[in-house]
Design a protein around this motif. Structure first.
Motif, PDB file in Angstrom:
ATOM      1  N   TYR A   1       8.104   0.301  22.183  1.00  0.00           N
ATOM      2  CA  TYR A   1       8.733  -0.968  21.829  1.00  0.00           C
ATOM      3  C   TYR A   1       7.737  -1.997  21.318  1.00  0.00           C
TER       4      TYR A   1
ATOM      5  N   LYS B   1       0.110  -4.989  10.647  1.00  0.00           N
ATOM      6  CA  LYS B   1       0.103  -5.272   9.209  1.00  0.00           C
ATOM      7  C   LYS B   1       1.307  -6.090   8.765  1.00  0.00           C
ATOM      8  N   ALA B   2       2.471  -5.829   9.371  1.00  0.00           N
ATOM      9  CA  ALA B   2       3.672  -6.556   8.941  1.00  0.00           C
ATOM     10  C   ALA B   2       3.489  -8.045   9.187  1.00  0.00           C
TER      11      ALA B   2
ATOM     12  N   SER C   1       1.271  -9.525   6.557  1.00  0.00           N
ATOM     13  CA  SER C   1       1.986  -9.798   5.307  1.00  0.00           C
ATOM     14  C   SER C   1       2.801 -11.067   5.426  1.00  0.00           C
ATOM     15  N   MET C   2       3.474 -11.225   6.562  1.00  0.00           N
ATOM     16  CA  MET C   2       4.279 -12.431   6.743  1.00  0.00           C
ATOM     17  C   MET C   2       3.382 -13.658   6.734  1.00  0.00           C
TER      18      MET C   2
ATOM     19  N   THR D   1       2.527 -14.530   3.256  1.00  0.00           N
ATOM     20  CA  THR D   1       3.682 -15.135   2.588  1.00  0.00           C
ATOM     21  C   THR D   1       3.866 -16.579   3.028  1.00  0.00           C
TER      22      THR D   1
ATOM     23  N   PHE E   1      -6.218  -3.460   2.184  1.00  0.00           N
ATOM     24  CA  PHE E   1      -5.209  -3.090   1.196  1.00  0.00           C
ATOM     25  C   PHE E   1      -4.111  -4.150   1.108  1.00  0.00           C
ATOM     26  N   THR E   2      -3.666  -4.642   2.264  1.00  0.00           N
ATOM     27  CA  THR E   2      -2.615  -5.665   2.272  1.00  0.00           C
ATOM     28  C   THR E   2      -3.064  -6.909   1.516  1.00  0.00           C
TER      29      THR E   2
ATOM     30  N   PHE F   1      -1.304  -8.195  -2.070  1.00  0.00           N
ATOM     31  CA  PHE F   1      -0.710  -9.523  -2.245  1.00  0.00           C
ATOM     32  C   PHE F   1      -1.487 -10.340  -3.267  1.00  0.00           C
TER      33      PHE F   1
ATOM     34  N   ASP G   1      -1.343  13.553  -4.984  1.00  0.00           N
ATOM     35  CA  ASP G   1      -1.759  12.463  -4.093  1.00  0.00           C
ATOM     36  C   ASP G   1      -3.047  12.807  -3.357  1.00  0.00           C
TER      37      ASP G   1
ATOM     38  N   LEU H   1       2.719   9.114  -6.843  1.00  0.00           N
ATOM     39  CA  LEU H   1       3.891   8.243  -6.979  1.00  0.00           C
ATOM     40  C   LEU H   1       3.710   7.116  -7.986  1.00  0.00           C
TER      41      LEU H   1
ATOM     42  N   LEU I   1      18.675   0.201  21.548  1.00  0.00           N
ATOM     43  CA  LEU I   1      17.958   0.355  22.816  1.00  0.00           C
ATOM     44  C   LEU I   1      18.592   1.450  23.662  1.00  0.00           C
TER      45      LEU I   1
ATOM     46  N   PHE J   1      17.681   4.626  22.245  1.00  0.00           N
ATOM     47  CA  PHE J   1      16.267   4.840  22.532  1.00  0.00           C
ATOM     48  C   PHE J   1      16.084   5.405  23.933  1.00  0.00           C
ATOM     49  N   LYS J   2      16.763   4.759  24.874  1.00  0.00           N
ATOM     50  CA  LYS J   2      16.661   5.180  26.270  1.00  0.00           C
ATOM     51  C   LYS J   2      17.233   6.579  26.440  1.00  0.00           C
TER      52      LYS J   2
ATOM     53  N   ARG K   1      13.276  10.480  20.418  1.00  0.00           N
ATOM     54  CA  ARG K   1      13.017   9.263  19.664  1.00  0.00           C
ATOM     55  C   ARG K   1      11.621   9.231  19.082  1.00  0.00           C
TER      56      ARG K   1
ATOM     57  N   PRO L   1       3.279   2.272   6.948  1.00  0.00           N
ATOM     58  CA  PRO L   1       3.143   0.911   7.471  1.00  0.00           C
ATOM     59  C   PRO L   1       2.963  -0.126   6.374  1.00  0.00           C
ATOM     60  N   ASP L   2       2.324   0.275   5.258  1.00  0.00           N
ATOM     61  CA  ASP L   2       2.130  -0.679   4.166  1.00  0.00           C
ATOM     62  C   ASP L   2       3.463  -1.097   3.568  1.00  0.00           C
TER      63      ASP L   2
ATOM     64  N   ALA M   1       6.436  -0.841   5.035  1.00  0.00           N
ATOM     65  CA  ALA M   1       7.222  -1.568   6.027  1.00  0.00           C
ATOM     66  C   ALA M   1       6.786  -3.017   6.102  1.00  0.00           C
ATOM     67  N   SER M   2       5.462  -3.232   6.043  1.00  0.00           N
ATOM     68  CA  SER M   2       4.975  -4.607   6.157  1.00  0.00           C
ATOM     69  C   SER M   2       5.393  -5.423   4.947  1.00  0.00           C
ATOM     70  N   PHE M   3       5.407  -4.769   3.784  1.00  0.00           N
ATOM     71  CA  PHE M   3       5.798  -5.495   2.580  1.00  0.00           C
ATOM     72  C   PHE M   3       7.266  -5.899   2.656  1.00  0.00           C
TER      73      PHE M   3
ATOM     74  N   ALA N   1       9.045  -6.272   5.399  1.00  0.00           N
ATOM     75  CA  ALA N   1       9.218  -7.270   6.449  1.00  0.00           C
ATOM     76  C   ALA N   1       8.881  -8.657   5.934  1.00  0.00           C
ATOM     77  N   SER N   2       7.865  -8.742   5.092  1.00  0.00           N
ATOM     78  CA  SER N   2       7.454 -10.061   4.614  1.00  0.00           C
ATOM     79  C   SER N   2       8.514 -10.671   3.706  1.00  0.00           C
TER      80      SER N   2
ATOM     81  N   THR O   1      11.626 -10.835   4.281  1.00  0.00           N
ATOM     82  CA  THR O   1      12.641 -11.561   5.028  1.00  0.00           C
ATOM     83  C   THR O   1      12.218 -13.000   5.253  1.00  0.00           C
ATOM     84  N   LEU O   2      10.942 -13.281   5.030  1.00  0.00           N
ATOM     85  CA  LEU O   2      10.451 -14.634   5.266  1.00  0.00           C
ATOM     86  C   LEU O   2      10.647 -15.546   4.069  1.00  0.00           C
TER      87      LEU O   2
END
Lengths: 252, 393
Positions: free
Chosen positions: A33, A84-85, A88-89, A92, A147-148, A152, A252, B52, B327, B330-331, B342, B353-354, B356-358, B360-361, B363-364
């Protein structure tokens, strides 16, 4: 507000229970979590902050600092808990902070004044982000974040340069700047095989070169029919050029 | 039989698929380096797919290049009137497809290289334009042409976008035919769509068992998810109501209900949870993901008709429901239940992660001006995607 406050405290309790001590290198917490709670808590802090402002009527007083504070919170959380998320935020939020405090936009009154310099700010901010990423990398702090930062920074830089090209009086200067920097970046990214950046630079460079040609034909009052041939032939020529070097980017 | 329909060498395709699976396993540290070397030698494929971002680059440039090809041709031949234009377009389209088949695929071994996709789209678009021209009054003709061309690309070149387009054209065709028939047929549209996509889903599962070929894996994922979503949407109260009003001229005042309203409310509420239940029972991540999506859509639907007064409260509540559901799952999946857990055992290409972070940003994006939602989207793709669903994820 009280509910948000309680959630934040509970969230922090959870985080501190599982968090590992800070380290310059990559840290990954082995708790399913953890990532979600971290984002939740960070966003809750920012919401609480916003609520406090509205509740006590501080919006007008604080407007110049809110985004900086949000960015600060996000950066702190990102670096402390390695996420990392959140980074990024943070970037921004910081872009919003720069955009708000430098451009003559009065957010409280909802009036948009002239935004003529926005692209200059964007370009400079992009460069700052790039340099910051590079410096932190050199200093050995959270090297995997580079990289992040680069991503940006480059997006901001090229977006700023391209919009400046079409908006500004001296568009050809920005176009020239774009061509030169895109050329350099293409060369660098091609060598390092960072093809995302190669993609950015190729697109920005192509747009800028096309723009310059339009300007040139305008200047000598030439024939726009030229572009009927220009688009298919340049694109296909570039493709042939790339495909002939395909072993460089085979897989790749 | 199927092999002869596909433009690519299927043996090579299978090798490629095995290779990329193996690569995935190496990245997840299931296979060792020595094993990887052996596999990569044995399954070395002649097909050429770049990385890619290079694919994106090649795609953009070849799309611009190919779709502007008509310019020079017209400039050389001169103005030929409408028919001449259509014939030229058809000719260019066929030439591009021919180039794709004989040079790119046969000689150079391109597979999903970006250039192939651009050639498929631009070539078939030229052909479609050549066949249809600019007259849009022959309605069924458009859908039929679109369907046939998309089906061609989806089967012969294994193109996923074409597969989606093919289903879209199929829905359009079916809808058009049934609403033109009028009367009972019109009223039965939701049920016909539900049963058609129910059958397609069931049939694709059977088909997948029969042809357990790895090369069709993605195709099955697309078909199954689209059928599940369309099955849900054809029973969704909002979709049925709005489509009845907009496209079939049903007259309803604000508070009036459509016929069988209760039934559609029930479907809207129950189908997502049915998906979730079956997803866990049958160990299908696809079903679970779609169930989460449809739960969000149902929340928005119910919100639209039974508002709790404050939108903020509603968004918080539906978000809460989603979180609680995740949740609980998940449990529930903490222990391995029937080989399903899970924990992320294997690397998945979507778990970057790169990326996902992009996302997520995004939404801001605080200072974005919200755009007015266009009212006339037929398939209701855009209507749900905005506020509600986006924020609660």
């Amino acid at each position: 507000m009280a509910l948000i406050g309680v959630s934040i405290v509970a969230g922090f309790y959870f985080i501190s229970k599982y968090a590992l001590p800070y380290s310059d290198s990559e840290v990954s917490v082995n708790q399913v979590y953890f990532d979600y709670i971290l984002i939740l808590v960070s966003l809750l802090i920012i919401s609480l902050f916003a609520y406090v402002q509205v509740y006590f009527g501080l919006v007008e007083v604080m407007i110049n600092y809110t985004s900086w504070v949000s960015a600060g919170i996000l950066f702190f959380m990102a670096y402390r808990y390695d996420h990392k998320a959140l980074l990024s935020m943070g970037i921004t939020a910081m872009a919003a902070a720069v955009g708000i405090s430098i451009t003559p936009v009065d957010w409280v009154k909802g009036e948009w004044s002239a935004t003529s310099d926005l692209y200059v700010v964007t370009i400079l901010f992009g460069i700052v982000v790039l340099i910051a990423g590079q410096l932190l990398y050199r200093a050995g702090i959270k090297r995997h974040f580079r990289f992040t930062f680069q991503n940006f920074g480059l997006i901001l830089y090229f977006m700023g340069a391209l919009s400046a090209m079409f908006d500004s009086e001296i568009g050809y200067l920005y176009a020239g700047l774009t061509v030169v920097s895109a050329g350099f970046l293409s060369w660098y990214a091609w060598g390092k095989r960072v093809f995302l950046f190669f993609l950015y630079s190729s697109l920005a460079g192509y747009i800028a070169i096309t723009y310059l040609l339009f300007k040139l034909i305008d200047l000598i009052q030439g024939d726009y029919h030229f572009f009927t041939y220009y688009f298919p032939f340049t694109c296909i020529a570039y493709l042939v050029f790339l495909v002939n070097r395909k072993s460089h980017f085979a897989h790749d | 039989m199927i092999n002869s329909l596909i433009a690519y060498d299927t043996a090579e395709l299978e090798k490629k698929k095995v290779l990329s699976e193996a690569e995935n396993l190496v990245k997840s540290k299931v296979l060792s380096g020595a094993q990887w070397l052996k596999i990569s030698e044995e399954f070395a494929s002649k097909l050429y797919t770049p990385s890619l971002f290079m694919r994106v680059l090649l795609f953009i440039f070849s799309l611009i290049g190919m779709s502007t090809l008509i310019g020079p041709v017209i400039a050389i031949i001169g103005n030929t009137g409408r028919w001449g234009f259509q014939i030229i377009s058809l000719f260019i389209g066929i030439s591009i497809v021919f180039f794709l088949e004989s040079v790119l695929i046969k000689r150079k071994g391109h597979f999903n290289s970006g250039i192939t996709e651009a050639a498929i789209y631009s070539g078939l678009s030229f052909i479609a334009f050549g066949l249809l021209g600019s007259n849009t009054d022959k309605v069924l003709f458009i859908q039929l042409t679109g369907f046939v061309l998309a089906a061609f690309a989806a089967i012969r070149y294994l193109n996923l976008t074409a597969l989606v387009l093919m289903i879209v054209f199929f829905c359009w065709l079916l809808f058009r035919i049934m609403s033109d028939m009028g009367g009972v047929a019109e009223a039965l549209i939701p049920f016909v769509f539900m049963s058609v996509f129910g059958i397609i889903y069931g049939y694709s599962i059977r088909l997948q068992k029969k042809y357990s070929k790895v090369i069709f894996e993605n195709q099955f994922v697309v078909i199954k998810s689209i059928s599940l979503i369309l099955f849900y949407l054809s029973g969704n109260y909002f979709v049925v109501r709005e489509l009845s009003i907009r496209l079939m001229g049903l007259n309803l005042s604000g508070a009036e209900d459509i016929p069988f309203a209760f039934f559609f409310y029930m479907l809207t509420g129950l189908v997502p949870f049915g998906y979730l239940y079956w997803g866990i029972r049958q160990k299908s991540v696809l079903l679970i993901r779609i169930s989460l999506l449809t739960i969000a859509l149902s929340a928005v639907t119910f919100k639209y008709y039974f508002s709790l007064g404050s939108p903020a409260l509603m968004i918080t509540l539906s978000g809460l429901i989603l979180i609680i559901l995740s949740l609980i799952s998940f449990k529930y999946l903490k222990q391995i239940r029937g080989g399903f857990t899970r924990d992320l055992l294997l690397n998945d290409k979507w778990h970057s992660p790169d990326l996902a972070s992009f996302i997520a940003s995004q939404t801001l994006g605080g200072n974005r001006i919200s755009e007015p939602v266009s009212e006339d989207t037929i398939f209701n793709g855009g209507r749900f995607g905005g506020g509600g669903a986006g924020e609660t994820w």
